[in-house]
Design a protein around this motif. Structure first.
Motif, PDB file in Angstrom:
ATOM      1  N   GLU A  11      34.192  68.753  41.247  1.00  0.00           N
ATOM      2  CA  GLU A  11      34.827  69.523  42.308  1.00  0.00           C
ATOM      3  C   GLU A  11      33.942  69.540  43.557  1.00  0.00           C
ATOM      4  O   GLU A  11      34.447  69.504  44.688  1.00  0.00           O
ATOM      5  CB  GLU A  11      35.144  70.933  41.821  1.00  0.00           C
ATOM      6  N   ARG A  12      32.639  69.568  43.355  1.00  0.00           N
ATOM      7  CA  ARG A  12      31.713  69.500  44.487  1.00  0.00           C
ATOM      8  C   ARG A  12      31.876  68.176  45.215  1.00  0.00           C
ATOM      9  O   ARG A  12      31.904  68.127  46.459  1.00  0.00           O
ATOM     10  CB  ARG A  12      30.287  69.687  43.985  1.00  0.00           C
ATOM     11  N   ARG A  13      32.019  67.093  44.460  1.00  0.00           N
ATOM     12  CA  ARG A  13      32.210  65.777  45.069  1.00  0.00           C
ATOM     13  C   ARG A  13      33.539  65.719  45.831  1.00  0.00           C
ATOM     14  O   ARG A  13      33.600  65.191  46.956  1.00  0.00           O
ATOM     15  CB  ARG A  13      32.158  64.694  44.000  1.00  0.00           C
ATOM     16  N   THR A  14      34.591  66.272  45.248  1.00  0.00           N
ATOM     17  CA  THR A  14      35.892  66.292  45.912  1.00  0.00           C
ATOM     18  C   THR A  14      35.813  67.040  47.235  1.00  0.00           C
ATOM     19  O   THR A  14      36.347  66.592  48.262  1.00  0.00           O
ATOM     20  CB  THR A  14      36.937  66.952  45.001  1.00  0.00           C
ATOM     21  N   ALA A  15      35.120  68.175  47.222  1.00  0.00           N
ATOM     22  CA  ALA A  15      35.000  68.974  48.444  1.00  0.00           C
ATOM     23  C   ALA A  15      34.193  68.237  49.505  1.00  0.00           C
ATOM     24  O   ALA A  15      34.545  68.238  50.691  1.00  0.00           O
ATOM     25  CB  ALA A  15      34.364  70.322  48.112  1.00  0.00           C
ATOM     26  N   ARG A  16      33.116  67.592  49.094  1.00  0.00           N
ATOM     27  CA  ARG A  16      32.286  66.860  50.055  1.00  0.00           C
ATOM     28  C   ARG A  16      33.040  65.685  50.656  1.00  0.00           C
ATOM     29  O   ARG A  16      32.919  65.408  51.863  1.00  0.00           O
ATOM     30  CB  ARG A  16      31.006  66.390  49.371  1.00  0.00           C
ATOM     31  N   GLU A  17      33.828  64.990  49.852  1.00  0.00           N
ATOM     32  CA  GLU A  17      34.610  63.869  50.368  1.00  0.00           C
ATOM     33  C   GLU A  17      35.663  64.349  51.358  1.00  0.00           C
ATOM     34  O   GLU A  17      35.912  63.701  52.388  1.00  0.00           O
ATOM     35  CB  GLU A  17      35.265  63.120  49.197  1.00  0.00           C
ATOM     36  N   TYR A  18      36.258  65.487  51.069  1.00  0.00           N
ATOM     37  CA  TYR A  18      37.246  66.073  51.983  1.00  0.00           C
ATOM     38  C   TYR A  18      36.592  66.402  53.324  1.00  0.00           C
ATOM     39  O   TYR A  18      37.127  66.089  54.398  1.00  0.00           O
ATOM     40  CB  TYR A  18      37.843  67.327  51.353  1.00  0.00           C
ATOM     41  N   VAL A  19      35.424  67.036  53.268  1.00  0.00           N
ATOM     42  CA  VAL A  19      34.706  67.404  54.488  1.00  0.00           C
ATOM     43  C   VAL A  19      34.305  66.153  55.275  1.00  0.00           C
ATOM     44  O   VAL A  19      34.440  66.100  56.505  1.00  0.00           O
ATOM     45  CB  VAL A  19      33.471  68.252  54.150  1.00  0.00           C
ATOM     46  N   ALA A  20      33.845  65.127  54.563  1.00  0.00           N
ATOM     47  CA  ALA A  20      33.428  63.897  55.231  1.00  0.00           C
ATOM     48  C   ALA A  20      34.607  63.235  55.949  1.00  0.00           C
ATOM     49  O   ALA A  20      34.461  62.749  57.079  1.00  0.00           O
ATOM     50  CB  ALA A  20      32.812  62.942  54.221  1.00  0.00           C
TER      51      ALA A  20
END
Length: 230
Positions: A209-218
């Motif tokens: 979920e942390r990776r999903t959030a970071r990809e969204y932000v990027a």
């Protein structure tokens, strides 16, 4: 707050799962006596963190960040009323059925001591799957469960040991951020605009979920020219 039951499941062959071998252990029943809880190891290799329990699909279940699954009896009672039928402890495939603990609004990274020794830490809500829907026999269950966002919580094992039915549960750490189990679940399902906010949970948040959030932000930063969140 207390632990009502520790629930474990054995593999059964069914015709409604895509797990390897066509087996599932979602049918969990209360165990007798003490049960050992420990970190099972990395996802894809480690299975359940609960002794005597089985994880059949290592692609999606088990491992350090999903070592234990907890669901509140109060939330089972809610679903009993919604579905119009009884739900026994373990009916949602949970390892721990609790009483008096608000799991839905527990914060990511919140730590619970169960019994004298075991400490567990919340990582995420439970994403429903086709096996869960078929096990309950409820058409449209995945969408219904997702909309309600009363999901129970996955936990990692901070301090291993033995637990048993009747053990006291104590919240020993509650992080200073806003990210609850329900909020993180909503962010990765129906309310993607919440994804940047769940990064406040830091390393306690389930790594997927942390990776999903970071990809969204990027992706957002690419369009706006803002600096990416690390």
């Amino acid at each position: 707050m207390r632990l009502l039951t520790v629930n474990v499941g054995r593999p059964k062959a069914v015709d409604y799962t895509d797990a390897p071998g066509g087996v599932t252990a979602i049918d969990k029943r209360p165990a007798d006596g003490p049960v050992r809880v420990a970190d099972p190891g990395a996802k894809g290799e480690g299975a359940s963190g609960v002794g005597g329990d089985t994880v059949c699909d290592l692609r999606h279940h088990g491992g350090t960040d999903q070592a234990v699954y907890a669901f509140a009896r109060e939330d089972l009672d809610f679903w009993e009323r919604e579905l119009g039928r009884p739900l026994a402890n373990g009916a949602f495939g949970e390892n721990l059925t609790t009483s008096g603990l608000d799991i839905t609004h527990a914060k990511i990274g919140e730590r619970w001591r169960i019994g004298p020794d075991v400490v567990l830490e919340t990582t995420s809500g439970r994403i429903p799957c086709r096996t869960f829907q078929s096990w309950l026999g409820e058409n449209g269950w995945v969408k219904r469960f997702t909309r309600q966002a009363v999901t129970g919580a996955y936990l990692r094992v901070i301090t291993p040991g033995e637990i048993r039915a009747g053990d006291a549960i104590e919240i020993v750490h509650r992080p200073d951020h806003e990210v609850t189990v329900a909020m993180a679940f909503r962010a990765v399902t129906l309310e993607r605009e919440l994804l940047p906010r769940i990064l406040a949970a830091g390393e306690a948040l389930h790594p997927e979920e942390r990776r999903t959030a970071r990809e969204y932000v990027a992706r957002h930063d690419e369009h706006t020219g803002s600096p990416a969140v690390k």
